[in-house]
Design a protein around this motif. Structure first.
Motif, PDB file in Angstrom:
ATOM      1  N   MET A  23       0.866  -1.179   0.000  1.00 31.37           N
ATOM      2  CA  MET A  23       0.000   0.000   0.000  1.00 31.37           C
ATOM      3  C   MET A  23       0.897   1.222   0.000  1.00 31.37           C
ATOM      4  O   MET A  23       1.901   1.295   0.696  1.00 31.37           O
ATOM      5  N   MET A  24       0.546   2.170  -0.862  1.00 28.44           N
ATOM      6  CA  MET A  24       1.382   3.343  -1.120  1.00 28.44           C
ATOM      7  C   MET A  24       0.738   4.612  -0.591  1.00 28.44           C
ATOM      8  O   MET A  24      -0.473   4.820  -0.725  1.00 28.44           O
ATOM      9  N   HIS A  25       1.581   5.470  -0.027  1.00 27.43           N
ATOM     10  CA  HIS A  25       1.200   6.843   0.310  1.00 27.43           C
ATOM     11  C   HIS A  25       1.877   7.739  -0.712  1.00 27.43           C
ATOM     12  O   HIS A  25       3.096   7.737  -0.846  1.00 27.43           O
ATOM     13  N   LEU A  26       1.082   8.521  -1.434  1.00 25.27           N
ATOM     14  CA  LEU A  26       1.599   9.464  -2.418  1.00 25.27           C
ATOM     15  C   LEU A  26       1.055  10.840  -2.077  1.00 25.27           C
ATOM     16  O   LEU A  26      -0.150  11.076  -2.161  1.00 25.27           O
ATOM     17  N   GLY A  27       1.949  11.749  -1.681  1.00 24.23           N
ATOM     18  CA  GLY A  27       1.509  13.091  -1.354  1.00 24.23           C
ATOM     19  C   GLY A  27       2.177  13.637  -0.109  1.00 24.23           C
ATOM     20  O   GLY A  27       3.165  13.082   0.385  1.00 24.23           O
ATOM     21  N   PRO A  28       1.659  14.741   0.441  1.00 26.45           N
ATOM     22  CA  PRO A  28       2.220  15.335   1.663  1.00 26.45           C
ATOM     23  C   PRO A  28       1.863  14.499   2.893  1.00 26.45           C
ATOM     24  O   PRO A  28       1.076  13.551   2.804  1.00 26.45           O
ATOM     25  N   ARG A  29       2.439  14.883   4.037  1.00 26.35           N
ATOM     26  CA  ARG A  29       2.137  14.210   5.318  1.00 26.35           C
ATOM     27  C   ARG A  29       1.534  15.251   6.262  1.00 26.35           C
ATOM     28  O   ARG A  29       2.217  15.755   7.164  1.00 26.35           O
ATOM     29  N   PRO A  30       0.256  15.589   6.058  1.00 24.66           N
ATOM     30  CA  PRO A  30      -0.327  16.684   6.847  1.00 24.66           C
ATOM     31  C   PRO A  30      -0.367  16.419   8.347  1.00 24.66           C
ATOM     32  O   PRO A  30      -0.327  17.371   9.142  1.00 24.66           O
ATOM     33  N   VAL A  54      16.534  -0.233  -7.523  1.00 25.85           N
ATOM     34  CA  VAL A  54      15.430   0.277  -8.331  1.00 25.85           C
ATOM     35  C   VAL A  54      14.264  -0.695  -8.279  1.00 25.85           C
ATOM     36  O   VAL A  54      14.454  -1.908  -8.379  1.00 25.85           O
ATOM     37  N   VAL A  55      13.066  -0.177  -8.103  1.00 24.19           N
ATOM     38  CA  VAL A  55      11.866  -0.997  -8.079  1.00 24.19           C
ATOM     39  C   VAL A  55      10.883  -0.482  -9.113  1.00 24.19           C
ATOM     40  O   VAL A  55      10.936   0.682  -9.525  1.00 24.19           O
ATOM     41  N   LYS A  56       9.998  -1.358  -9.536  1.00 23.24           N
ATOM     42  CA  LYS A  56       8.891  -0.987 -10.410  1.00 23.24           C
ATOM     43  C   LYS A  56       7.610  -1.062  -9.592  1.00 23.24           C
ATOM     44  O   LYS A  56       7.321  -2.091  -8.970  1.00 23.24           O
ATOM     45  N   VAL A  57       6.860   0.026  -9.579  1.00 24.74           N
ATOM     46  CA  VAL A  57       5.609   0.101  -8.822  1.00 24.74           C
ATOM     47  C   VAL A  57       4.453   0.195  -9.802  1.00 24.74           C
ATOM     48  O   VAL A  57       4.442   1.070 -10.669  1.00 24.74           O
ATOM     49  N   SER A  58       3.487  -0.695  -9.666  1.00 24.06           N
ATOM     50  CA  SER A  58       2.295  -0.694 -10.518  1.00 24.06           C
ATOM     51  C   SER A  58       1.079  -0.344  -9.667  1.00 24.06           C
ATOM     52  O   SER A  58       0.821  -0.993  -8.646  1.00 24.06           O
ATOM     53  N   TRP A  59       0.343   0.685 -10.092  1.00 27.49           N
ATOM     54  CA  TRP A  59      -0.862   1.089  -9.366  1.00 27.49           C
ATOM     55  C   TRP A  59      -2.019   0.152  -9.700  1.00 27.49           C
ATOM     56  O   TRP A  59      -2.331  -0.067 -10.868  1.00 27.49           O
ATOM     57  N   ILE A  60      -2.654  -0.385  -8.663  1.00 23.97           N
ATOM     58  CA  ILE A  60      -3.770  -1.307  -8.867  1.00 23.97           C
ATOM     59  C   ILE A  60      -5.109  -0.656  -8.530  1.00 23.97           C
ATOM     60  O   ILE A  60      -6.069  -0.762  -9.289  1.00 23.97           O
ATOM     61  N   ALA A  61      -5.191   0.022  -7.397  1.00 24.06           N
ATOM     62  CA  ALA A  61      -6.469   0.618  -6.994  1.00 24.06           C
ATOM     63  C   ALA A  61      -6.227   1.793  -6.050  1.00 24.06           C
ATOM     64  O   ALA A  61      -5.277   1.783  -5.264  1.00 24.06           O
ATOM     65  N   ARG A  62      -7.083   2.783  -6.151  1.00 20.71           N
ATOM     66  CA  ARG A  62      -7.042   3.918  -5.228  1.00 20.71           C
ATOM     67  C   ARG A  62      -7.881   3.582  -4.001  1.00 20.71           C
ATOM     68  O   ARG A  62      -9.025   3.121  -4.132  1.00 20.71           O
ATOM     69  N   LEU A  63      -7.330   3.817  -2.806  1.00 24.09           N
ATOM     70  CA  LEU A  63      -8.017   3.467  -1.570  1.00 24.09           C
ATOM     71  C   LEU A  63      -8.693   4.663  -0.914  1.00 24.09           C
ATOM     72  O   LEU A  63      -9.819   4.565  -0.449  1.00 24.09           O
ATOM     73  N   ALA A 113      -2.286   5.548  12.666  1.00 18.96           N
ATOM     74  CA  ALA A 113      -1.964   4.116  12.672  1.00 18.96           C
ATOM     75  C   ALA A 113      -3.230   3.270  12.579  1.00 18.96           C
ATOM     76  O   ALA A 113      -3.255   2.236  11.896  1.00 18.96           O
ATOM     77  N   GLU A 114      -4.287   3.715  13.244  1.00 12.62           N
ATOM     78  CA  GLU A 114      -5.559   2.979  13.181  1.00 12.62           C
ATOM     79  C   GLU A 114      -6.109   2.993  11.755  1.00 12.62           C
ATOM     80  O   GLU A 114      -6.612   1.983  11.261  1.00 12.62           O
ATOM     81  N   GLN A 115      -5.989   4.146  11.082  1.00 14.39           N
ATOM     82  CA  GLN A 115      -6.459   4.230   9.696  1.00 14.39           C
ATOM     83  C   GLN A 115      -5.603   3.364   8.781  1.00 14.39           C
ATOM     84  O   GLN A 115      -6.119   2.714   7.864  1.00 14.39           O
ATOM     85  N   LEU A 116      -4.299   3.309   9.036  1.00 16.77           N
ATOM     86  CA  LEU A 116      -3.426   2.466   8.224  1.00 16.77           C
ATOM     87  C   LEU A 116      -3.814   0.999   8.335  1.00 16.77           C
ATOM     88  O   LEU A 116      -3.698   0.238   7.371  1.00 16.77           O
ATOM     89  N   GLY A 117      -4.294   0.615   9.504  1.00 17.99           N
ATOM     90  CA  GLY A 117      -4.782  -0.755   9.665  1.00 17.99           C
ATOM     91  C   GLY A 117      -5.973  -1.027   8.769  1.00 17.99           C
ATOM     92  O   GLY A 117      -6.070  -2.098   8.141  1.00 17.99           O
ATOM     93  N   ARG A 118      -6.870  -0.053   8.660  1.00 20.88           N
ATOM     94  CA  ARG A 118      -8.025  -0.210   7.772  1.00 20.88           C
ATOM     95  C   ARG A 118      -7.574  -0.175   6.302  1.00 20.88           C
ATOM     96  O   ARG A 118      -8.108  -0.901   5.459  1.00 20.88           O
TER      97      ARG A 118
END
Length: 303
Positions: free
Chosen positions: A235-242, A266-275, A288-293
């Motif tokens: 699972m990827m986080h893309l963006g700022p850390r508000p 170097v890694v290749k990342v493939s986007w599958i779905a937006r959460l 952390a609780e939200q990351l669990g979900r």
């Protein structure tokens, strides 16, 4: 085979020309045609493409974000059955070549015998080399011209522009349908601040790198990650850390069911779905609780 060899090759070549950003389903149909023709007629199949994107030279303000950087295109094209991919440096001088002069380049440098182009293709100065002109040049100079009709998905033609709109709008499923594979990027693993580990979700931090690469909107995504020695879901986080008051855009991935990382690789990342969207949380515990979900949602999206 390299470009120097192609021009002197008495066998001759079947060539297609274009930027081929994304190497999408329409591009793949053209590539299949030239490889099949070359095999059938005892010729060599050649893609002549450009780096950088032509608009970066002729009209930089209009140059699009790229679906595939040069190395990413090379990786995709290496899996094709092409005999040669020639990356021409796109310069101001090259942009000024007339269609006649560009065709002469293809004949002299690459041994052109047949030219295969998409239905909307044009090259040479001002894209003046359209199908009608190319057919005339073919008759005069002794090469065949074949035009490939458009490829449709959901009753609309496949194009790099359409895919860019899908990616920019977060429509990953739509982009995947047009590409014939998930949208992806390659990136180098870099050192992070260790916050993911403190939250119980260690991450690999990725260098966003070349600003020309088109990224989806900020958010949390289910992804697949590949590297030289393995692969994993994530699972990827893309963006700022508000939550931590950080406004700079970052890209980090929590790998599922593995702890293997290698800084500098170097890694290749493939986007599958937006959460979900990026959100501000009142505390690290709430995050952390939200990351669990998010983890549950990612596993579901990746099954």
């Amino acid at each position: 085979m390299n470009p120097a060899e192609a021009g002197s090759d008495s066998v001759g070549t079947v060539i297609t020309v274009g930027t081929f950003d994304g190497v999408h389903l329409g591009h793949q149909k053209v590539l299949d045609e030239i490889t099949n023709r070359a095999r059938r007629e005892g010729l060599r199949s050649v893609l002549v493409t450009f780096e950088p994107h032509p608009l970066e030279i002729v009209n930089p303000e209009a140059a699009p974000r790229l679906l595939t950087l040069a190395d990413e295109r090379r990786e995709i094209l290496a899996q094709s059955e092409l005999d040669l991919v020639a990356f021409l440096e796109f310069t101001t001088e090259l942009s000024r070549l007339s269609p006649n002069d560009f065709v002469a380049l293809l004949i002299n440098r690459f041994g052109l015998k047949e030219l295969v182009i998409g239905y909307d293709h044009g090259f040479g100065k001002g894209r003046a080399g359209d199908v009608s002109l190319l057919r005339v040049l073919g008759e005069n100079l002794g090469f065949g011209v074949e035009v490939i009709p458009q490829v449709d998905v959901a009753a609309r033609s496949v194009s790099s522009t359409r895919i860019r709109r899908a990616v920019a709008g977060g429509d990953l499923e739509g982009a995947s349908a047009l590409l014939g594979r998930p949208y992806s990027m390659t990136a180098c693993i870099v050192a992070g601040m260790g916050r993911g580990k403190d939250l119980g979700y260690p991450t690999i931090n990725l260098d966003i790198g070349d600003a020309r690469k088109l990224l989806p909107p900020d958010g949390v995504y289910a992804v697949r990650v590949e590297w030289a020695s393995g692969a994993a879901s994530g699972m990827m986080h893309l963006g700022p850390r508000p939550t931590f008051g950080e406004v700079d855009r970052s890209l980090e991935v929590h790998l599922l069911d593995t702890e293997e990382t290698s800084y500098g690789s170097v890694v290749k990342v493939s986007w599958i779905a937006r959460l979900r969207d990026i959100r501000h949380f009142r505390s690290a515990t709430e995050l952390a609780e939200q990351l669990g979900r998010d983890l549950v949602a990612a596993r579901s999206a990746l099954t």
